[in-house]
Design a protein around this motif. Sequence first.
Motif, short mmCIF file in Angstrom:
data_model
loop_
_atom_site.label_atom_id
_atom_site.label_comp_id
_atom_site.label_asym_id
_atom_site.label_seq_id
_atom_site.Cartn_x
_atom_site.Cartn_y
_atom_site.Cartn_z
N ALA A 190 -22.70 0.81 -19.18
CA ALA A 190 -23.93 1.27 -18.52
C ALA A 190 -24.01 2.80 -18.46
O ALA A 190 -25.00 3.35 -17.98
N GLY A 191 -22.96 3.48 -18.93
CA GLY A 191 -22.98 4.94 -18.96
C GLY A 191 -22.33 5.62 -17.77
O GLY A 191 -22.27 6.85 -17.71
N LYS A 192 -21.85 4.85 -16.81
CA LYS A 192 -21.20 5.44 -15.64
C LYS A 192 -19.75 5.79 -15.98
O LYS A 192 -19.12 5.12 -16.79
N THR A 193 -19.25 6.84 -15.35
CA THR A 193 -17.86 7.22 -15.55
C THR A 193 -17.08 6.93 -14.29
O THR A 193 -17.63 6.86 -13.20
N GLY A 194 -15.77 6.78 -14.46
CA GLY A 194 -14.92 6.49 -13.32
C GLY A 194 -13.48 6.85 -13.61
O GLY A 194 -13.14 7.25 -14.73
N LYS A 195 -12.66 6.70 -12.59
CA LYS A 195 -11.24 7.03 -12.71
C LYS A 195 -10.44 6.00 -11.94
O LYS A 195 -10.81 5.60 -10.84
N ILE A 196 -9.33 5.57 -12.53
CA ILE A 196 -8.39 4.68 -11.86
C ILE A 196 -7.13 5.49 -11.62
O ILE A 196 -6.54 6.03 -12.55
N HIS A 197 -6.71 5.59 -10.37
CA HIS A 197 -5.50 6.31 -9.97
C HIS A 197 -4.43 5.26 -9.68
O HIS A 197 -4.62 4.41 -8.81
N ILE A 198 -3.33 5.31 -10.42
CA ILE A 198 -2.33 4.24 -10.33
C ILE A 198 -0.92 4.83 -10.47
O ILE A 198 -0.74 5.86 -11.12
N TYR A 199 0.06 4.19 -9.84
CA TYR A 199 1.45 4.61 -10.01
C TYR A 199 1.87 4.41 -11.46
O TYR A 199 1.47 3.46 -12.11
N LYS A 200 2.70 5.31 -11.97
CA LYS A 200 3.16 5.26 -13.36
C LYS A 200 3.87 3.93 -13.64
O LYS A 200 3.66 3.32 -14.69
N LYS A 201 4.70 3.48 -12.72
CA LYS A 201 5.44 2.23 -12.92
C LYS A 201 4.48 1.05 -13.08
O LYS A 201 4.64 0.22 -13.96
N LYS A 202 3.45 1.00 -12.23
CA LYS A 202 2.47 -0.08 -12.32
C LYS A 202 1.65 0.06 -13.60
O LYS A 202 1.30 -0.93 -14.24
N ILE A 227 7.55 16.79 -2.35
CA ILE A 227 7.70 17.80 -1.32
C ILE A 227 9.10 17.77 -0.70
O ILE A 227 9.71 18.80 -0.48
N ASP A 228 9.63 16.61 -0.44
CA ASP A 228 10.91 16.50 0.26
C ASP A 228 11.98 15.79 -0.56
O ASP A 228 12.96 15.31 -0.02
N ASP A 229 11.84 15.73 -1.86
CA ASP A 229 12.79 15.08 -2.77
C ASP A 229 12.92 13.58 -2.54
O ASP A 229 13.77 12.94 -3.13
N LEU A 230 12.09 13.00 -1.69
CA LEU A 230 12.11 11.57 -1.47
C LEU A 230 11.00 10.87 -2.25
O LEU A 230 11.12 9.72 -2.62
N ASP A 231 9.93 11.58 -2.49
CA ASP A 231 8.79 11.01 -3.20
C ASP A 231 8.98 11.23 -4.69
O ASP A 231 8.80 12.33 -5.19
N THR A 232 9.38 10.21 -5.40
CA THR A 232 9.65 10.35 -6.83
C THR A 232 8.67 9.54 -7.67
O THR A 232 8.91 9.32 -8.84
N LYS A 233 7.56 9.10 -7.09
CA LYS A 233 6.60 8.28 -7.81
C LYS A 233 5.61 9.18 -8.56
O LYS A 233 4.95 10.01 -7.97
N ASP A 234 5.54 8.97 -9.86
CA ASP A 234 4.58 9.67 -10.67
C ASP A 234 3.30 8.84 -10.74
O ASP A 234 3.31 7.64 -10.50
N PHE A 235 2.20 9.49 -11.09
CA PHE A 235 0.91 8.84 -11.13
C PHE A 235 0.29 8.96 -12.52
O PHE A 235 0.62 9.86 -13.28
N VAL A 236 -0.65 8.08 -12.81
CA VAL A 236 -1.44 8.14 -14.02
C VAL A 236 -2.90 7.99 -13.61
O VAL A 236 -3.24 7.12 -12.81
N ASP A 237 -3.76 8.84 -14.16
CA ASP A 237 -5.19 8.73 -13.97
C ASP A 237 -5.80 8.23 -15.27
O ASP A 237 -5.59 8.83 -16.33
N ILE A 238 -6.53 7.13 -15.20
CA ILE A 238 -7.21 6.56 -16.35
C ILE A 238 -8.70 6.83 -16.18
O ILE A 238 -9.32 6.33 -15.25
N TYR A 239 -9.25 7.64 -17.04
CA TYR A 239 -10.68 7.93 -17.01
C TYR A 239 -11.38 6.98 -17.97
O TYR A 239 -10.89 6.72 -19.07
N TYR A 240 -12.54 6.46 -17.57
CA TYR A 240 -13.26 5.50 -18.40
C TYR A 240 -14.76 5.73 -18.30
O TYR A 240 -15.26 6.41 -17.39
N LYS A 241 -15.47 5.15 -19.27
CA LYS A 241 -16.93 5.17 -19.27
C LYS A 241 -17.39 3.74 -19.50
O LYS A 241 -16.95 3.08 -20.44
N THR A 242 -18.28 3.26 -18.63
CA THR A 242 -18.76 1.89 -18.74
C THR A 242 -19.87 1.78 -19.78
O THR A 242 -20.43 2.80 -20.21
#
Length: 100
Positions: A61-73, A44-59
């Motif tokens: 046990a059949g449950k689904t989930g998502k991990i939201h994490i910084y691209k660098k991490k 929004i203000d040219d200061l936030d330059t961190k990209d994100f990655v969403d990792i979708y998974y299925k356990t």
Amino acid sequence: MNLFYGILAAIALIAIIMLFQGKRRQQAWRGTVTKIKERPAANIDDLDTKDFVDIYYKTEAGKTGKIHIYKKKFDEMYPNLQEGSRLIKQAGKHFPEMTA
């Protein structure tokens, strides 16, 4: 008096969030990555330059989930992660680990 109720509400909200985070951290599961989606930062203000990655998974046990994490991490923790990769989340850890 309104300040008192505001502070009390903030303390209650923090306690609820901490309880939820503690419960989530104690979970353990094994699963498979179903999708990996990279998302650029809002920038929004040219200061936030961190990209994100969403990792979708299925356990197993059949449950689904998502991990939201910084691209660098993501690049540090999961260098070769692909769809179909196996993850193991151990109780007490915040993020799952890749398996061979």
